[in-house]
Each structure stands twice: as structure tokens, then as C-alpha cells.
Design an enzyme around this catalytic site. Structure first.
Site, PDB file in Angstrom:
ATOM      1  N   ASP A 139       3.001 -10.271   2.663  1.00  0.00           N
ATOM      2  CA  ASP A 139       2.825 -10.658   3.798  1.00  0.00           C
ATOM      3  C   ASP A 139       1.509 -10.346   4.523  1.00  0.00           C
ATOM      4  O   ASP A 139       0.726  -9.396   4.445  1.00  0.00           O
ATOM      5  CB  ASP A 139       4.013 -10.244   4.789  1.00  0.00           C
ATOM      6  CG  ASP A 139       4.039 -10.892   5.912  1.00  0.00           C
ATOM      7  OD1 ASP A 139       3.623 -12.119   6.230  1.00  0.00           O
ATOM      8  OD2 ASP A 139       4.974 -10.421   7.279  1.00  0.00           O
ATOM      9  N   HIS A 190      -4.370 -17.393   2.490  1.00  0.00           N
ATOM     10  CA  HIS A 190      -3.596 -17.972   1.133  1.00  0.00           C
ATOM     11  C   HIS A 190      -4.496 -17.478   0.205  1.00  0.00           C
ATOM     12  O   HIS A 190      -4.063 -17.156  -1.025  1.00  0.00           O
ATOM     13  CB  HIS A 190      -2.712 -18.922   1.249  1.00  0.00           C
ATOM     14  CG  HIS A 190      -1.510 -19.072   2.468  1.00  0.00           C
ATOM     15  ND1 HIS A 190      -1.026 -17.857   2.822  1.00  0.00           N
ATOM     16  CD2 HIS A 190      -1.409 -19.819   3.132  1.00  0.00           C
ATOM     17  CE1 HIS A 190       0.084 -18.416   3.622  1.00  0.00           C
ATOM     18  NE2 HIS A 190      -0.468 -19.567   4.150  1.00  0.00           N
ATOM     19  N   LEU A 236       3.951  -6.779 -19.668  1.00  0.00           N
ATOM     20  CA  LEU A 236       4.336  -7.134 -18.280  1.00  0.00           C
ATOM     21  C   LEU A 236       5.148  -8.375 -18.115  1.00  0.00           C
ATOM     22  O   LEU A 236       4.794  -9.330 -18.537  1.00  0.00           O
ATOM     23  CB  LEU A 236       3.106  -6.902 -17.241  1.00  0.00           C
ATOM     24  CG  LEU A 236       3.607  -7.003 -15.922  1.00  0.00           C
ATOM     25  CD1 LEU A 236       4.318  -5.848 -15.127  1.00  0.00           C
ATOM     26  CD2 LEU A 236       2.232  -7.449 -15.002  1.00  0.00           C
TER      27      LEU A 236
HETATM   28  C1  FPP Z   1       2.865 -14.553   3.616  1.00  0.00           C
HETATM   29  O1  FPP Z   1       1.931 -14.505   4.529  1.00  0.00           O
HETATM   30  C2  FPP Z   1       2.467 -15.174   2.625  1.00  0.00           C
HETATM   31  C3  FPP Z   1       3.103 -16.402   2.208  1.00  0.00           C
HETATM   32  C4  FPP Z   1       4.231 -17.223   2.974  1.00  0.00           C
HETATM   33  C5  FPP Z   1       2.932 -16.846   0.784  1.00  0.00           C
HETATM   34  C6  FPP Z   1       2.420 -15.924  -0.212  1.00  0.00           C
HETATM   35  C7  FPP Z   1       1.388 -16.665  -0.969  1.00  0.00           C
HETATM   36  C8  FPP Z   1       0.259 -16.095  -1.593  1.00  0.00           C
HETATM   37  C9  FPP Z   1      -0.030 -14.508  -1.660  1.00  0.00           C
HETATM   38  C10 FPP Z   1      -0.939 -16.797  -1.943  1.00  0.00           C
HETATM   39  C11 FPP Z   1      -0.417 -17.563  -3.259  1.00  0.00           C
HETATM   40  C12 FPP Z   1       0.203 -17.027  -4.136  1.00  0.00           C
HETATM   41  C13 FPP Z   1       0.178 -17.417  -5.547  1.00  0.00           C
HETATM   42  C14 FPP Z   1       1.037 -16.833  -6.656  1.00  0.00           C
HETATM   43  C15 FPP Z   1      -0.965 -18.271  -5.986  1.00  0.00           C
HETATM   44  P1  FPP Z   1       1.895 -15.111   6.118  1.00  0.00           P
HETATM   45  O2  FPP Z   1       1.325 -16.730   5.922  1.00  0.00           O
HETATM   46  O3  FPP Z   1       3.245 -15.264   6.559  1.00  0.00           O
HETATM   47  O4  FPP Z   1       0.979 -14.380   7.035  1.00  0.00           O
HETATM   48  P2  FPP Z   1       1.424 -13.931   8.482  1.00  0.00           P
HETATM   49  O5  FPP Z   1       2.536 -13.245   8.625  1.00  0.00           O
HETATM   50  O6  FPP Z   1      -0.020 -13.091   8.744  1.00  0.00           O
HETATM   51  O7  FPP Z   1       1.284 -15.297   9.154  1.00  0.00           O
END
Ligand code: FPP
Length: 225
Positions: A12, A29, A124
């Protein structure tokens, strides 16, 4: 540490990381995807870690703006295509969890392709949770086994889940203290680690520190010493 450690991470903080730098959320992201790669490589080189399960797209994430969802889909497809040689080089088996039928045909094909091409790898296991929600997973599992004549047992349900492995260490970055519908069944006895670091800033040093702290914990699973 036992040799079968399963680490699960709620990644997150991407959006906030980007906004703090005056950038668009999707840049977070993009930066987050690089950290996925670094953490996976680190875990693939650590013999104590058997599984790494990462929450990449939840059943609730469809509620985000269309452009953000589209960006995440493209990023995921690009990531998997680019990473295939890296998975093979590092002997990492890719096992998606979640209901991927909601994704485009092309993304589904890429996911299955990487899964099949890494199926022989015995290092892994990296699982990406894709269109994943724990409640949805449990519901799908119950529906798979409900017609059995016998009463449903814990083992039967566990075996019908996408992820059949208990979590040892559950990490959430980004400062919030919630499980957000992630691996609820599998985390029954997980050790929980919440850190303020936003996912794009999360480092292997921080993971190492968590592993050290985990080693010190005496896990009793509800029993006594
Ligand atoms: C939360 O951050 C993250 C996500 C909803 C998606 C996770 C995605 C990635 C780590 C990148 C893509 C992954 C791969 C495997 C290529 P948020 O957007 O909710 O952050 P915030 O809480 O600051 O709004």
C-alpha cells in the site's frame, strides 16, 4: 527460522508516494512494480523463504477510476512479459491467485503463459493476487466442494482455496492497520507487521529487519510453551 516461510505483503502507498512528489498516482504504481521485482529477487536468493504472495489487484480495486484500472492492467501485463526471463533465471515459480476470468483475454493469456513456463521452477514461489479477495476466494472454494456428501472439513476447504498455504509473515506497508480482504483464512496464525513506509520506498533492508524480528518470536499457535 523454519525453511518454509511464507511472506505475504499488502503493498500500500503507491498513490500517496506519487502525490507527495507532485506526480500522477499511476507513477506510484510504476515505482511499486520496480519494488516488486527487487523484493522478489531478494526472496528468491533467501533459502529461508519458500513463498512470497503479493496483493497486486483486489476485487475492490475495480472501483478505482477507469484510467487507473487500465494503467494497472497494462503495467501488470508488461511486468509479467518482462519478468519471465528473470523468473526463469532465478528459478521462481509464478502462481497467480484470484479470479482472473474478469481480465482481458490477452492478460489472461500472459498470466497463464508465465505460470506454465515457470511450472518446473522449484525455488521461490511468487504468487500475485489478481482480482483477489479473500471472501470471494472462500465463497468459490465452498461452491467447489458443497456437493460432497461429507461435512466440509478444514482440510477440504483449505485445499479448495486458491492459496493453500498458511501465511507466516503478513506485512502491510503504507501506515494503515487493516487486512483489506487479503488471505484471511491463511493468516489465522500469521505474525503481522505494519510499517509506515510507502510501498515504492520499501527496501530489502526493511524486509531483512522484519525477518530478524520474526525469528525472535516464539510461535505457539494457541498452545503453550
Ligand atoms: C496500493 O496502493 C497498491 C495497489 C492497489 C496495487 C499494487 C500494485 C503495484 C505494487 C504495482 C503493480 C504490481 C505489479 C505486480 C506489476 P494505493 O494506490 O492504494 O496507494 P494509496 O493508499 O497511497 O492511494
Amino acid at each position: 527460522m523454519n525453511t518454509e516461510t511464507h511472506i505475504a505483503i499488502i503493498m500500500d502507498g503507491n498513490g500517496r508516494w506519487a502525490e507527495l512528489q507532485g506526480k500522477k498516482r499511476v507513477k506510484g504504481h510504476e515505482a511499486g512494480a520496480k519494488v516488486v521485482k527487487e523484493i522478489t529477487t531478494y526472496c528468491s536468493n533467501n533459502k529461508d523463504i519458500e513463498r512470497l504472495t503479493l496483493y497486486a489487484f483486489s476485487t475492490e480495486n475495480w472501483k478505482r477510476p477507469r484510467l487507473e484500472v487500465e494503467f494497472l492492467m497494462k503495467l501488470l501485463e508488461q511486468y509479467l512479459k518482462n519478468e519471465l526471463p528473470v523468473y526463469l533465471q532465478n528459478n521462481v515459480r509464478f502462481e497467480p491467485i484470484g479470479d482472473i476470468r474478469a481480465f482481458s483475454k490477452s492478460l489472461q493469456k500472459t498470466i497463464k503463459d508465465v505460470q506454465e513456463k515457470t511450472a518446473h521452477c522449484d525455488g521461490l514461489v511468487q504468487s500475485l493476487a489478481l482480482n483477489y479477495g479473500s471472501q470471494n476466494e472462500i465463497l468459490r472454494a465452498v461452491n467447489k466442494i458443497k456437493n460432497d456428501e461429507d461435512d466440509i472439513t478444514e482440510a477440504m476447504l483449505s485445499n479448495a482455496l486458491d492459496c493453500k498455504h498458511d501465511v507466516d509473515i503478513l506485512i502491510r506497508t503504507g501506515g494503515d492497520h487493516r487486512l483489506s480482504n487479503f488471505l484471511l483464512w491463511q493468516s489465522a496464525y500469521a505474525e503481522l507487521f505494519f510499517c509506515d513506509t510507502l510501498w515504492p520506498d520499501f527496501t530489502t533492508n526493511e524486509l531483512e529487519k522484519i525477518l530478524k524480528d520474526f525469528k525472535k518470536i516464539e510461535r505457539r499457535f494457541g498452545g503453550l510453551k
